[in-house]
Scaffold this motif. Structure first.
Motif, short mmCIF file in Angstrom:
data_model
loop_
_atom_site.label_atom_id
_atom_site.label_comp_id
_atom_site.label_asym_id
_atom_site.label_seq_id
_atom_site.Cartn_x
_atom_site.Cartn_y
_atom_site.Cartn_z
N CYS A 119 37.89 29.11 -23.54
CA CYS A 119 37.58 28.86 -22.14
C CYS A 119 37.13 30.18 -21.50
O CYS A 119 37.75 31.22 -21.72
CB CYS A 119 38.82 28.33 -21.42
SG CYS A 119 38.57 28.11 -19.65
N LYS A 120 36.07 30.12 -20.74
CA LYS A 120 35.56 31.33 -20.08
C LYS A 120 36.50 31.79 -18.96
O LYS A 120 36.55 32.97 -18.64
CB LYS A 120 34.16 31.08 -19.51
CG LYS A 120 33.10 30.92 -20.58
CD LYS A 120 31.74 30.66 -19.94
CE LYS A 120 30.68 30.44 -20.99
NZ LYS A 120 29.38 30.12 -20.40
N LEU A 132 31.54 20.69 -30.73
CA LEU A 132 31.61 20.11 -29.39
C LEU A 132 30.35 20.45 -28.60
O LEU A 132 29.77 21.53 -28.79
CB LEU A 132 32.80 20.67 -28.62
CG LEU A 132 34.20 20.32 -29.08
CD1 LEU A 132 35.22 21.05 -28.23
CD2 LEU A 132 34.45 18.84 -29.03
N ASP A 133 29.97 19.58 -27.70
CA ASP A 133 28.89 19.88 -26.76
C ASP A 133 29.54 20.58 -25.57
O ASP A 133 30.22 19.95 -24.76
CB ASP A 133 28.20 18.59 -26.33
CG ASP A 133 27.03 18.83 -25.41
OD1 ASP A 133 26.76 20.00 -25.06
OD2 ASP A 133 26.37 17.84 -25.03
N THR A 134 29.34 21.89 -25.46
CA THR A 134 30.03 22.67 -24.43
C THR A 134 29.53 22.34 -23.03
O THR A 134 30.19 22.69 -22.05
CB THR A 134 29.86 24.18 -24.69
OG1 THR A 134 28.47 24.48 -24.79
CG2 THR A 134 30.58 24.58 -25.96
N ARG A 135 28.39 21.66 -22.91
CA ARG A 135 27.91 21.24 -21.59
C ARG A 135 28.64 19.99 -21.12
O ARG A 135 28.74 19.72 -19.93
CB ARG A 135 26.41 20.94 -21.64
CG ARG A 135 25.56 22.17 -21.94
CD ARG A 135 24.14 21.79 -22.20
NE ARG A 135 24.12 21.01 -23.46
CZ ARG A 135 23.07 20.36 -23.92
NH1 ARG A 135 21.95 20.34 -23.26
NH2 ARG A 135 23.14 19.70 -25.05
N LYS A 136 29.19 19.24 -22.09
CA LYS A 136 29.81 17.95 -21.78
C LYS A 136 31.33 18.07 -21.57
O LYS A 136 31.91 17.33 -20.80
CB LYS A 136 29.51 17.00 -22.93
CG LYS A 136 29.89 15.58 -22.70
CD LYS A 136 29.41 14.76 -23.90
CE LYS A 136 29.76 13.31 -23.76
NZ LYS A 136 29.34 12.54 -24.93
N TYR A 137 31.98 19.00 -22.29
CA TYR A 137 33.44 19.11 -22.25
C TYR A 137 33.87 20.35 -21.48
O TYR A 137 33.16 21.35 -21.43
CB TYR A 137 34.00 19.17 -23.68
CG TYR A 137 33.81 17.88 -24.42
CD1 TYR A 137 34.68 16.82 -24.25
CD2 TYR A 137 32.73 17.71 -25.28
CE1 TYR A 137 34.50 15.62 -24.91
CE2 TYR A 137 32.54 16.51 -25.95
CZ TYR A 137 33.43 15.47 -25.76
OH TYR A 137 33.24 14.30 -26.42
N CYS A 139 37.61 22.79 -20.27
CA CYS A 139 38.95 23.19 -20.67
C CYS A 139 39.98 22.20 -20.11
O CYS A 139 39.93 21.84 -18.93
CB CYS A 139 39.24 24.60 -20.15
SG CYS A 139 40.91 25.18 -20.50
N ALA A 140 40.92 21.79 -20.93
CA ALA A 140 41.94 20.84 -20.50
C ALA A 140 42.96 21.49 -19.56
O ALA A 140 43.55 20.82 -18.72
CB ALA A 140 42.66 20.26 -21.72
N LEU A 146 33.49 25.99 -21.37
CA LEU A 146 33.82 26.42 -22.73
C LEU A 146 32.67 27.22 -23.33
O LEU A 146 31.51 27.02 -22.98
CB LEU A 146 34.09 25.22 -23.62
CG LEU A 146 35.24 24.29 -23.20
CD1 LEU A 146 35.29 23.08 -24.10
CD2 LEU A 146 36.55 25.03 -23.21
N LYS A 147 33.03 28.10 -24.25
CA LYS A 147 32.01 28.82 -25.00
C LYS A 147 32.40 28.80 -26.48
O LYS A 147 33.59 28.80 -26.85
CB LYS A 147 31.88 30.25 -24.51
CG LYS A 147 33.10 31.12 -24.75
CD LYS A 147 32.89 32.54 -24.26
CE LYS A 147 34.20 33.32 -24.44
NZ LYS A 147 34.11 34.66 -23.96
N LYS A 148 31.37 28.74 -27.32
CA LYS A 148 31.59 28.73 -28.77
C LYS A 148 31.72 30.18 -29.24
O LYS A 148 30.93 31.03 -28.87
CB LYS A 148 30.42 28.05 -29.46
CG LYS A 148 30.61 27.85 -30.93
CD LYS A 148 29.43 27.08 -31.48
CE LYS A 148 29.50 27.00 -32.99
NZ LYS A 148 28.32 26.33 -33.54
N ILE A 149 32.76 30.42 -30.06
CA ILE A 149 32.97 31.79 -30.57
C ILE A 149 32.35 31.90 -31.95
O ILE A 149 32.54 31.08 -32.79
CB ILE A 149 34.48 32.13 -30.63
CG1 ILE A 149 35.07 32.02 -29.25
CG2 ILE A 149 34.72 33.48 -31.25
CD1 ILE A 149 36.56 32.20 -29.18
#
Length: 149
Positions: A119-120, A132-137, A139-140, A146-149
């Motif tokens: 999570c940013k 995951l599609d970070t544009r769609k999901y 942080c819970a 979100l960002k992919k590492i």
């Protein structure tokens, strides 16, 4: 071991452990990935994952066949043949069968979490097997991006 030998083994186990005849076919199916075997309700046949034989040997196949024969005989008798049914669990104990095969457990252990996200906003990180599609999901925890590492 050939399909004919597997059918003969299944008939032998059925007669010895269940005191009933196995009247259908047993075969190896290399398309099975996450299970050691399956009982086909529509045909009455039993399929076994050949990796079980290759990786763990004959005893593992015998355990899988005992499990599938529990489904087989209970289904043909019109009794509870599903895993959660008491009749199935009781019969499985009586024939000293196992609920899960080793090949399935090993498959689950081998699955690796290939993607890692964070999570940013709150910096919580987590792993996922699928992308995951970070544009769609979001942080819970904090609804941050979100960002992919």
């Amino acid at each position: 071991m050939t399909d004919e030998e597997l059918t003969a083994l299944t008939q032998e186990i059925s007669a010895e452990k269940f005191q009933k005849l196995f009247k259908h076919r047993a075969s190896f199916n290399q398309r099975l990935r996450t299970t050691g075997g399956r009982y086909m309700l529509s045909t009455g046949n039993i399929e076994v994952n050949p990796r079980s034989m290759n990786d763990y040997g004959r005893q593992e196949v015998i355990d899988i066949v005992k499990h599938e024969l529990c489904h087989y005989h209970l289904h043909l008798e019109g009794k509870g043949y599903k895993h959660q049914d008491g009749e199935f669990q009781e019969l499985l104990k009586r024939v000293k069968g196992t609920m899960h095969c080793r090949s399935l457990e090993q498959y689950r252990l081998k699955q690796k979490k290939r993607y890692q996200y964070a999570c940013k906003s709150c910096q919580i990180s987590f792993k996922r097997t699928r992308q995951l599609d970070t544009r769609k999901y979001v942080c819970a925890a904090c609804k941050g991006t979100l960002k992919k590492i």
